[in-house]
Design a protein around this motif. Structure first.
Motif, PDB file in Angstrom:
ATOM      1  N   ASP A   1      -8.815  56.047  49.706  1.00 11.43           N
ATOM      2  CA  ASP A   1      -7.452  55.559  49.945  1.00 11.43           C
ATOM      3  C   ASP A   1      -6.474  56.108  48.902  1.00 11.43           C
ATOM      4  OD1 ASP A   1      -8.656  54.004  47.943  1.00 11.43           O
ATOM      5  OD2 ASP A   1      -7.326  52.305  48.314  1.00 11.43           O
ATOM      6  N   VAL A   2      -6.956  56.266  47.674  1.00 13.75           N
ATOM      7  CA  VAL A   2      -6.127  56.853  46.617  1.00 13.75           C
ATOM      8  C   VAL A   2      -5.880  58.328  46.913  1.00 13.75           C
ATOM      9  CG1 VAL A   2      -6.034  57.454  44.164  1.00 13.75           C
ATOM     10  CG2 VAL A   2      -6.887  55.203  44.874  1.00 13.75           C
ATOM     11  N   ALA A   3      -6.926  59.028  47.323  1.00  7.69           N
ATOM     12  CA  ALA A   3      -6.807  60.453  47.643  1.00  7.69           C
ATOM     13  C   ALA A   3      -5.818  60.681  48.777  1.00  7.69           C
ATOM     14  CB  ALA A   3      -8.181  61.021  48.008  1.00  7.69           C
ATOM     15  N   ALA A   4      -5.840  59.794  49.773  1.00  9.42           N
ATOM     16  CA  ALA A   4      -4.939  59.936  50.921  1.00  9.42           C
ATOM     17  C   ALA A   4      -3.480  59.818  50.483  1.00  9.42           C
ATOM     18  CB  ALA A   4      -5.266  58.886  51.972  1.00  9.42           C
ATOM     19  N   VAL A   5      -3.200  58.872  49.587  1.00  6.45           N
ATOM     20  CA  VAL A   5      -1.831  58.691  49.090  1.00  6.45           C
ATOM     21  C   VAL A   5      -1.398  59.912  48.280  1.00  6.45           C
ATOM     22  CG1 VAL A   5      -0.360  57.321  47.569  1.00  6.45           C
ATOM     23  CG2 VAL A   5      -1.981  56.181  49.084  1.00  6.45           C
ATOM     24  N   LEU A   6      -2.295  60.403  47.452  1.00 10.53           N
ATOM     25  CA  LEU A   6      -1.964  61.547  46.606  1.00 10.53           C
ATOM     26  C   LEU A   6      -1.760  62.813  47.432  1.00 10.53           C
ATOM     27  CD1 LEU A   6      -4.392  60.915  43.617  1.00 10.53           C
ATOM     28  CD2 LEU A   6      -1.915  60.562  43.670  1.00 10.53           C
ATOM     29  N   MET A   7      -2.552  62.991  48.476  1.00 14.04           N
ATOM     30  CA  MET A   7      -2.382  64.171  49.325  1.00 14.04           C
ATOM     31  C   MET A   7      -1.036  64.113  50.053  1.00 14.04           C
ATOM     32  SD  MET A   7      -4.905  65.976  52.113  1.00 14.04           S
ATOM     33  CE  MET A   7      -4.690  64.801  53.447  1.00 14.04           C
ATOM     34  N   LYS A   8      -0.682  62.933  50.527  1.00 12.98           N
ATOM     35  CA  LYS A   8       0.611  62.771  51.196  1.00 12.98           C
ATOM     36  C   LYS A   8       1.750  63.070  50.234  1.00 12.98           C
ATOM     37  CE  LYS A   8       3.410  59.482  53.837  1.00 12.98           C
ATOM     38  NZ  LYS A   8       3.492  58.091  54.377  1.00 12.98           N
ATOM     39  N   LYS A   9       1.639  62.569  49.001  1.00  8.60           N
ATOM     40  CA  LYS A   9       2.678  62.795  47.995  1.00  8.60           C
ATOM     41  C   LYS A   9       2.770  64.275  47.653  1.00  8.60           C
ATOM     42  CE  LYS A   9       5.694  61.319  44.918  1.00  8.60           C
ATOM     43  NZ  LYS A   9       6.981  60.713  45.336  1.00  8.60           N
ATOM     44  N   ALA A  10       1.622  64.925  47.480  1.00  2.86           N
ATOM     45  CA  ALA A  10       1.609  66.338  47.116  1.00  2.86           C
ATOM     46  C   ALA A  10       2.199  67.200  48.221  1.00  2.86           C
ATOM     47  CB  ALA A  10       0.177  66.775  46.807  1.00  2.86           C
ATOM     48  N   ASN A  11       1.889  66.883  49.465  1.00  2.44           N
ATOM     49  CA  ASN A  11       2.363  67.701  50.583  1.00  2.44           C
ATOM     50  C   ASN A  11       3.823  67.443  50.931  1.00  2.44           C
ATOM     51  OD1 ASN A  11      -0.102  68.964  50.849  1.00  2.44           O
ATOM     52  ND2 ASN A  11      -0.845  67.603  52.449  1.00  2.44           N
ATOM     53  N   SER A  12       4.283  66.228  50.731  1.00  4.78           N
ATOM     54  CA  SER A  12       5.677  65.910  51.069  1.00  4.78           C
ATOM     55  C   SER A  12       6.630  66.215  49.924  1.00  4.78           C
ATOM     56  CB  SER A  12       5.811  64.429  51.457  1.00  4.78           C
ATOM     57  OG  SER A  12       5.442  63.596  50.373  1.00  4.78           O
ATOM     58  N   ASN A  13       6.150  66.102  48.684  1.00  3.88           N
ATOM     59  CA  ASN A  13       6.987  66.376  47.509  1.00  3.88           C
ATOM     60  C   ASN A  13       6.433  67.573  46.737  1.00  3.88           C
ATOM     61  OD1 ASN A  13       7.431  63.485  48.298  1.00  3.88           O
ATOM     62  ND2 ASN A  13       8.960  63.630  46.697  1.00  3.88           N
ATOM     63  N   SER A  14       5.440  67.320  45.905  1.00  5.35           N
ATOM     64  CA  SER A  14       4.808  68.413  45.162  1.00  5.35           C
ATOM     65  C   SER A  14       3.538  67.905  44.500  1.00  5.35           C
ATOM     66  CB  SER A  14       5.747  68.970  44.089  1.00  5.35           C
ATOM     67  OG  SER A  14       5.914  68.046  43.033  1.00  5.35           O
ATOM     68  N   LEU A  15       2.664  68.843  44.158  1.00  2.00           N
ATOM     69  CA  LEU A  15       1.449  68.474  43.433  1.00  2.00           C
ATOM     70  C   LEU A  15       1.817  67.895  42.071  1.00  2.00           C
ATOM     71  CD1 LEU A  15      -1.629  68.454  43.275  1.00  2.00           C
ATOM     72  CD2 LEU A  15      -1.531  70.783  42.348  1.00  2.00           C
ATOM     73  N   ARG A  16       2.844  68.432  41.453  1.00  2.00           N
ATOM     74  CA  ARG A  16       3.292  67.918  40.156  1.00  2.00           C
ATOM     75  C   ARG A  16       3.625  66.436  40.239  1.00  2.00           C
ATOM     76  NH1 ARG A  16       8.334  70.630  39.036  1.00  2.00           N
ATOM     77  NH2 ARG A  16       7.141  72.404  38.267  1.00  2.00           N
ATOM     78  N   GLU A  17       4.349  66.039  41.293  1.00  2.00           N
ATOM     79  CA  GLU A  17       4.721  64.629  41.437  1.00  2.00           C
ATOM     80  C   GLU A  17       3.507  63.761  41.748  1.00  2.00           C
ATOM     81  OE1 GLU A  17       8.313  63.539  43.496  1.00  2.00           O
ATOM     82  OE2 GLU A  17       9.043  65.596  43.426  1.00  2.00           O
TER      83      GLU A  17
END
Length: 298
Positions: free
Chosen positions: A250-266
């Motif tokens: 569930d954590v990975a899913a949130v992080l992947m969404k954040k990385a793809n919609s904003n950036s890996l840095r964020e």
């Protein structure tokens, strides 16, 4: 208190290798005050200096305990693409342009290449380094060549003498900030000294080469660059798990969404903040908790 702070400061310097100048820069005291306080020869307000240095030590020690909860993942697609482009320019003494999304790992990957290969000069074209003279001086400084006060011709001559026949690689990060004059100076290094050049930045430079008002003036740059890979904030679950090892789905899913919609840095910043806050609150880090933090940030 004064003697305790002095002893504590000396122990900290011995343990960490921190120099007096760094302590002065971070504490706001002059190097002379720090030096004299350490040696016991300071004739000013020692109690005030001790108080400042005590506060510096408290924060400096806390920084030593800062943990990054992600890792550099060299198999990341963007990292492999960037390193491949850098290796091509280095091997063939060519110019390459690495462009694309902010926060997609260009700088991190290029620093990795520079640290793991010989003969690489890494500079950044920040907001104060835009002209030909200034970027050449940055390159000279990175090579240990003093060109302070030199004009552009003198700096160029110094670099050509130092670089000709070396087949080295010059990486210029944030190259989209450079003026046409600066880019032409960089092209001269490639042409005359026969060294590899990597220009890295956003899509501005690429757009100027193709359709900009001065597009024709960029032709001599554009025609020398065959390899122009673009990095994007578009990651697979395997890549996210590579950057953030041992995390729950569930954590990975949130992080992947954040990385793809904003950036890996964020995504990295969100995760590191989430771990720190969950530790403070003594709760388990979940995807729902990360989402709540992300929403509160806006």
């Amino acid at each position: 208190m004064i003697e305790e702070v002095r002893a504590d400061l000396l122990e900290f310097m011995a343990d960490t290798g921190t120099k007096q100048k760094q302590i002065a820069d971070e504490s706001g005291l002059s190097t002379a005050v720090v030096s004299q306080f350490i040696s016991g020869t300071y004739t000013g307000d020692n109690a005030k200096a001790a108080d400042t240095l005590s506060k510096y030590l408290r924060l400096a020690k806390e920084r030593l305990n800062v943990v990054s909860y992600h890792r550099f993942y060299k198999e990341l697609g963007n990292t492999r693409l960037v390193n491949g482009a850098a290796a091509y320019a280095h091997k063939h003494c060519e110019m390459t342009l690495i462009r694309g999304d902010s926060g997609a790992g260009k700088t991190t990957a290029l620093r990795y290449y520079a640290e793991n290969n010989a003969g690489v000069v890494f500079v950044t074209a920040n907001s104060t380094v835009r002209t030909g003279r200034l970027i050449l001086q940055e390159i000279a400084a990175a090579m240990g060549k003093s060109c302070i006060g030199c004009n552009i011709k003198q700096t160029m001559d110094t670099l050509l003498k130092a670089l000709s026949g070396t087949k080295r690689l010059i990486i210029i990060d944030e190259a989209d900030r450079l003026s046409l004059n600066a880019l032409q100076a960089i092209r001269d290094l490639n042409d005359i000294a026969n060294v590899g050049i990597v220009l890295a930045g956003n899509n501005k430079l690429y757009t100027q080469m193709l359709i900009g008002v001065k597009g024709g003036e960029f032709d001599q740059i554009r025609t020398r660059i065959l390899f122009k890979p673009m990095v994007e904030n578009n990651y697979t679950m395997d890549e996210i798990l590579g950057v953030f090892p041992d995390i729950k789905k569930d954590v990975a899913a949130v992080l992947m969404k954040k990385a793809n919609s904003n950036s890996l840095r964020e995504a990295i910043k969100l995760y590191n903040f989430g771990v720190e806050l969950s530790n403070i609150q003594n709760i388990t880090l979940t995807g729902k908790f990360l989402v709540s933090l992300d929403e509160e940030a806006y």
